[in-house]
Enzyme design. Sequence first.
Site, mmCIF file in Angstrom:
data_model
loop_
_atom_site.group_PDB
_atom_site.id
_atom_site.type_symbol
_atom_site.label_atom_id
_atom_site.label_comp_id
_atom_site.label_asym_id
_atom_site.label_seq_id
_atom_site.Cartn_x
_atom_site.Cartn_y
_atom_site.Cartn_z
ATOM 1 N N ALA A 12 0.782 -1.070 -0.107
ATOM 2 C CA ALA A 12 -0.157 0.047 0.019
ATOM 3 C C ALA A 12 0.822 1.396 0.079
ATOM 4 O O ALA A 12 0.109 2.304 -0.263
ATOM 5 C CB ALA A 12 -0.953 0.012 1.376
ATOM 6 N N SER A 14 4.367 1.087 -1.159
ATOM 7 C CA SER A 14 5.495 0.785 -2.190
ATOM 8 C C SER A 14 5.667 -0.516 -2.691
ATOM 9 O O SER A 14 4.929 -1.337 -2.345
ATOM 10 C CB SER A 14 7.080 1.247 -1.279
ATOM 11 O OG SER A 14 7.091 0.023 -0.533
ATOM 12 N N GLY A 15 6.377 -0.570 -3.738
ATOM 13 C CA GLY A 15 6.484 -1.867 -4.618
ATOM 14 C C GLY A 15 7.840 -2.192 -4.671
ATOM 15 O O GLY A 15 8.691 -1.354 -4.865
ATOM 16 N N ASP A 238 -1.041 -10.366 -1.076
ATOM 17 C CA ASP A 238 0.123 -10.308 -0.364
ATOM 18 C C ASP A 238 0.273 -11.251 0.689
ATOM 19 O O ASP A 238 1.315 -11.783 1.251
ATOM 20 C CB ASP A 238 0.591 -8.858 -0.411
ATOM 21 C CG ASP A 238 -0.216 -7.678 0.538
ATOM 22 O OD1 ASP A 238 -1.329 -8.281 0.936
ATOM 23 O OD2 ASP A 238 0.110 -6.860 0.281
ATOM 24 N N THR A 239 -0.901 -11.046 1.628
ATOM 25 C CA THR A 239 -0.914 -11.587 3.072
ATOM 26 C C THR A 239 -0.947 -13.268 2.686
ATOM 27 O O THR A 239 -0.257 -14.042 3.418
ATOM 28 C CB THR A 239 -1.925 -11.424 3.767
ATOM 29 O OG1 THR A 239 -1.937 -10.143 3.885
ATOM 30 C CG2 THR A 239 -1.969 -11.946 5.344
ATOM 31 N N THR A 259 2.237 -2.427 6.592
ATOM 32 C CA THR A 259 1.225 -1.326 6.577
ATOM 33 C C THR A 259 0.235 -1.665 7.396
ATOM 34 O O THR A 259 -0.487 -0.824 8.477
ATOM 35 C CB THR A 259 0.930 -0.775 5.406
ATOM 36 O OG1 THR A 259 2.209 -0.564 4.448
ATOM 37 C CG2 THR A 259 -0.147 0.275 5.316
ATOM 38 N N ASN A 296 -7.406 -8.792 10.969
ATOM 39 C CA ASN A 296 -6.889 -7.525 10.393
ATOM 40 C C ASN A 296 -6.661 -6.379 11.391
ATOM 41 O O ASN A 296 -7.656 -6.131 11.770
ATOM 42 C CB ASN A 296 -7.642 -6.921 9.158
ATOM 43 C CG ASN A 296 -6.814 -6.488 7.903
ATOM 44 O OD1 ASN A 296 -5.497 -6.989 7.806
ATOM 45 N ND2 ASN A 296 -7.320 -5.595 7.259
ATOM 46 N N GLN A 304 3.823 5.224 9.900
ATOM 47 C CA GLN A 304 4.327 5.757 8.398
ATOM 48 C C GLN A 304 3.401 7.205 8.558
ATOM 49 O O GLN A 304 4.293 8.309 7.907
ATOM 50 C CB GLN A 304 3.713 4.822 7.408
ATOM 51 C CG GLN A 304 4.573 3.572 7.312
ATOM 52 C CD GLN A 304 3.431 2.643 6.486
ATOM 53 O OE1 GLN A 304 2.544 2.905 5.853
ATOM 54 N NE2 GLN A 304 3.893 1.485 6.206
#
Length: 471
Positions: A12, A14-15, A238-239, A259, A296, A304
């Site tokens: 959410a 960066s990549g 991603d999780t 994040t 979650n 951040q």
Amino acid sequence: MTKYSLAVDIGASSGRLILGHVENGKLQLNEIHRFDNNIVKRNEHFCWDIEALFQEIKVGINKCNELNIKPESIGIDTWAVDFVLLDENDNLLTDAVAYRDPRTDGIMEEVFEIMSKEKLYLETGIQFQKFNTIYQLFALKKKSPEVIDKAKSFLMIPEYLNFLLTGKKANEYTNATSTQLVNAFTKQWDYELLAKLGINKEMFLEIQPPKEVVGTLSEELVSEFGFDMKVVLPATHDTGSAVISVPEIEETVYLSSGTWSLIGVENHFPICVPKALKYNFTNEGGLDYRFRFLKNIMGLWMIQEVKRNYHDNYSFAEFVTLAEKEKNFQSFVNVDDDRFLKPENMVKEIQQYCQQTNQQIPLTPGQIAKCVYDSLANSYKRAINEIEEIFEKSFSRINVIGGGCQNEMLNQMIANVTNKEVCAGPIEATAIGNLVVQLMALEEVEDIQQARALIKNSFEVKTYKPQYVRG
């Protein structure tokens, strides 16, 4: 000849693109490209710049040429719930609206008038969050029903990026479950639910499991890059990829720390009992139709934002150092309060919460950071207690994975407040999980057991024991 695979891991904020290959029985990683992922304002909504993300993926692939490496495969994972809709000509009907957009405010309660919360949970097993795809689609239908009716393809973010690479469309299982539109038991789209909500079922594609090959690169991209690759479905959520990387999953609570914080256990069937609903746990689909029974929790997003509010004058490491100096300061916030989802100013929001709850107000950067870390650790403890209550057993170990596992102070806090051993690592859990699924698709790794053995042999895991500080 060494065979390489390329993991595209976009979070959410960066990549990055990471090349992976097996050498001497160990998985080797090489990050070749990193980029920012920022929310932009478009058409009165907070959106992802998905075109920019695709361009960054292309930059990363081109860097393979600079390294004289031609990967055999590529796999993309991203965050969950967000999507785009395509028309009959495969043109975008919608922007990639971000889950932090307020368009779903109040929508969840409207859906409950159509189907009760209890029945929705019993069928899907998914936790209730106001930004779940189901509520995003219902909000879109309410505002622009013609868009829903016109849509011919529903693609989540990694699926749309796969489409841009290959021209082929597919919905992937682990991410599909996060929509709250998949039946937890049939593992297919819940068409009865879609009909009740008045959502066009024709736009949903057949759900494909991880390890499937979507296709190969389009002719245009083969010409641009000078080589072709198989585009493989990892666990595109991603999780889902991250949890594959937990080396020893049995009798372990995992905490994917980034994040967002996602804390839970791996299970072989969904748990949709009333107590799981009461505590708002989810049953997200995983590799080989395993389930991630998890909660979650607002994660390092808070720190951040604090960093941003202080104009990036402090690094994340410096916030940890400042927090360590505030050992006598202790105030807590409820990290899952909606006020922390996208506040105008995170620092002020934390201070106001403490003031409203008659706690000491954090004033310095160190006190703010200490409050965030204490609150996260306390939230993890509460979630673990709920897991143990539901399973009627205790777990002795917590495995922290992802970027957050580098925060040694927080790891020790977690060990102390839970009175459990904390194992930290691997750091690049999501990319690792992405890569090993590609290796399974290429028949370089046999199954998840062999993959986890490879991961255990390849990456260091640091252990933290509970400590007790007097007075």
